[in-house]
Design a protein around this motif. Structure first.
Motif, PDB file in Angstrom:
ATOM      1  N   UNK A 120      39.051  87.076  93.281  1.00  0.00           N
ATOM      2  CA  UNK A 120      39.456  88.067  94.293  1.00  0.00           C
ATOM      3  C   UNK A 120      38.271  88.528  95.134  1.00  0.00           C
ATOM      4  N   UNK A 121      37.126  88.706  94.528  1.00  0.00           N
ATOM      5  CA  UNK A 121      35.955  89.109  95.312  1.00  0.00           C
ATOM      6  C   UNK A 121      35.428  87.949  96.151  1.00  0.00           C
ATOM      7  N   UNK A 122      35.520  86.739  95.649  1.00  0.00           N
ATOM      8  CA  UNK A 122      35.115  85.586  96.460  1.00  0.00           C
ATOM      9  C   UNK A 122      35.972  85.484  97.721  1.00  0.00           C
ATOM     10  N   UNK A 123      37.243  85.854  97.598  1.00  0.00           N
ATOM     11  CA  UNK A 123      38.168  85.778  98.722  1.00  0.00           C
ATOM     12  C   UNK A 123      38.084  87.002  99.628  1.00  0.00           C
ATOM     13  N   UNK A 124      37.260  87.975  99.279  1.00  0.00           N
ATOM     14  CA  UNK A 124      37.137  89.188 100.084  1.00  0.00           C
ATOM     15  C   UNK A 124      38.255  90.177  99.868  1.00  0.00           C
ATOM     16  N   UNK A 125      39.011  90.014  98.796  1.00  0.00           N
ATOM     17  CA  UNK A 125      40.176  90.863  98.542  1.00  0.00           C
ATOM     18  C   UNK A 125      39.807  91.985  97.571  1.00  0.00           C
ATOM     19  N   UNK A 126      39.163  93.018  98.097  1.00  0.00           N
ATOM     20  CA  UNK A 126      38.690  94.121  97.259  1.00  0.00           C
ATOM     21  C   UNK A 126      39.870  94.918  96.713  1.00  0.00           C
ATOM     22  N   UNK A 127      40.919  95.088  97.529  1.00  0.00           N
ATOM     23  CA  UNK A 127      42.096  95.841  97.073  1.00  0.00           C
ATOM     24  C   UNK A 127      42.701  95.201  95.826  1.00  0.00           C
TER      25      UNK A 127
END
Length: 520
Positions: A397-404
């Motif tokens: 999720x962090x690799x994808x930029x999806x912090x939420x």
């Protein structure tokens, strides 16, 4: 079969089997000769699966005068006489000690075998009395002093940790049994004991005061394990093969193996030592997995940590202490560090000579991530089955930029704590944050704050650098303001990756993440 593939002695603890069956052997016989000729009663502490039993077996073959086994080894040029001595080899390693009878039975088995050889004195009923008589009989019958080799002397004690009645029973039995070694000294040529821990209350260390603890002695540091020089000198074909199959150069594979399996230091000047079990398994399978941690579950360590309520973050980040605080273990002390160190989960990394302070840290990646992965289910809602899934998803999720998505998963993770964990203190939750971010470090660059003046956590992926600040009973906006005010982003402004500030509130009443704000 490819004849170039050599046999790795995985799990083979017999020196004679290794030599006769043509397994690869790293020559430790110069150290064996030094031990045999420079002293008499020794104790050596090393972690499990580190070669202690093979060292004992090598000493046994030497004292039995089996010269042919040592052909071509260093000791062949050092020893001229090859005298045969009576050897009493006591191995406590293989048994499950769940009752006083189990320990008594194991000692009985050895005593019966020795008495078959040297005779039994009628009327001698106690285990210690029989042991003393066997030593005297062996000396009288052979005309030579006796060699006593005891492997894993502390195995029963380790299995009884936390069970006071059982521990007392084992302590009483072993105190009398090992105490024989002091009274029988005139009949003894050589005494060598190995174990993981140095238990202060057992008579082998309180009564047998002439016993020389060589665990940190510079002359014997490399008696077990594999040094970098030994790796290069003894395993060139294997390094070449594993490098080729992993599409790496030989230099790159050595560096990777150093990160995973090297890093043990048994005194302040010790060279780095590789875990031999992991090295041999890596060469055999040609994979760089975490082998050592898979062979044993250090449940006694976790129970000790939980019972002592020791701050796990100190273990994770490393700690400074004096030698006296980690070289001797007292089972009734509220300090798990000696047992953690002696078991191989921490090792010496630095030494302050002026103040005589040692810095203890995880030796390598295998131990770090093995320890963190194992301990996570005891401190969190992660189970053994899903810990890989959880940590993998966090990283993805962090690799994808999806912090939420990352924070939503973290919130669900905390909400899923079982009832008994929900009563934990604020420090417990801080430890859980530590565990999550440290476990992510296997797959990305993840840091958790260990000093003031730094953000609570920083995670670096290929495209992003995340700076997290968690506020207990404070707002997410206040957390973001702190990131700005304290300059937490300054070290990363020239990096080129997108910087992401994440402010998170933590609700103490709900014992969970509250709101969060993200700023790019």
């Amino acid at each position: 079969m490819d004849t170039a593939i050599r046999k790795m002695p995985i799990g083979i603890q017999s020196f004679e089997d290794i030599r006769r069956d043509n397994y690869v052997y790293v020559d430790k016989t110069e150290i064996v000769y030094r031990l045999a000729t420079m002293g008499k009663p020794y104790f050596l502490s090393r972690p499990r699966r580190f070669g202690k039993s093979l060292l004992i077996s090598t000493l046994e073959a030497y004292f039995l005068g089996k010269k042919d086994l040592f052909k071509g080894l260093a000791i062949e040029k050092l020893e001229q006489d090859w005298v045969t001595y009576p050897v009493l080899h006591l191995d406590l390693n293989a048994e499950k000690y769940d009752s006083p009878e189990a320990l008594n039975k194991m000692l009985e088995l050895h005593l019966n075998r020795w008495e078959d050889t040297y005779g039994k004195r009628e009327g001698e009923a106690t285990l210690s009395g029989r042991f003393a008589n066997i030593i005297r009989q062996a000396n009288q019958q052979t005309g030579r002093q006796v060699v006593v080799l005891i492997d894993e002397y502390d195995k029963p004690l380790l299995q009884a940790l936390g069970k006071e009645e059982l521990l007392d029973a084992y302590r009483s039995t072993l105190k009398a049994f090992y105490g024989v070694l002091k009274s029988a000294d005139p009949f003894l040529k050589f005494v060598f004991l190995t174990g993981v821990t140095k238990f202060a209350q057992v008579s082998v260390f309180s009564d047998l005061n002439q016993l020389m603890d060589i665990s940190m002695h510079p002359d014997y540091i490399t008696a077990c394990g594999i040094t970098g020089e030994e790796l290069a000198a003894n395993f060139h074909p294997e390094l070449e093969r594993i490098a080729k199959e992993n599409h790496l150069t030989e230099k790159e594979i050595v560096e990777l193996m150093k990160r995973k399996y090297d890093g043990y230091h048994f005194n302040e000047q010790s060279v780095g030592i590789f875990n031999p079990f992991s090295v041999l398994n890596a060469f055999n399978s040609r994979r760089l997995d975490y082998f050592w941690f898979q062979t044993g579950t250090p449940t006694f360590l976790v129970e000790l940590l939980k019972k002592s309520e020791y701050d796990l973050r100190k273990v994770i980040d490393g700690l400074e202490t004096q030698a006296s605080a980690f070289t001797e273990y007292r089972a009734d002390a509220n300090n798990p560090i000696p047992l953690i160190y002696q078991s191989g989960y921490l090792t010496i990394k630095e030494y302050d000579r002026e103040f005589q302070l040692y810095k203890l840290e995880f030796p390598n990646e295998e131990v770090r991530y093995g320890f963190l992965s194992f301990i996570a289910p005891f401190y969190t809602s992660i189970t053994d089955d899903d810990k890989g899934f959880y940590i993998g998803k966090f990283v993805q999720e962090l690799r994808a930029g999806n912090v939420d998505a990352f924070l939503t998963r973290l919130r669900a993770f905390f909400a899923d704590f079982p009832y008994e964990l929900n009563a934990r203190t604020e420090r417990h939750y801080q430890v859980v944050f530590y565990l999550v971010f440290k476990l992510m470090g296997q797959f990305c660059d993840a840091e958790v704050r260990s000093a003031r003046g730094r953000a609570d956590a920083v995670v670096k992926t290929k495209d992003y650098i995340y700076v997290f600040e968690f506020k207990l009973d404070g707002s997410a906006s206040e957390a973001l303001e702190q990131i700005e005010h304290k300059g937490y982003l300054i070290p990363y402004t020239a990096d080129g990756r997108q910087l992401v500030k994440v402010g998170v509130s933590f609700d103490a009443e709900e014992r969970n993440i509250g709101e969060w704000e993200i700023r790019y």
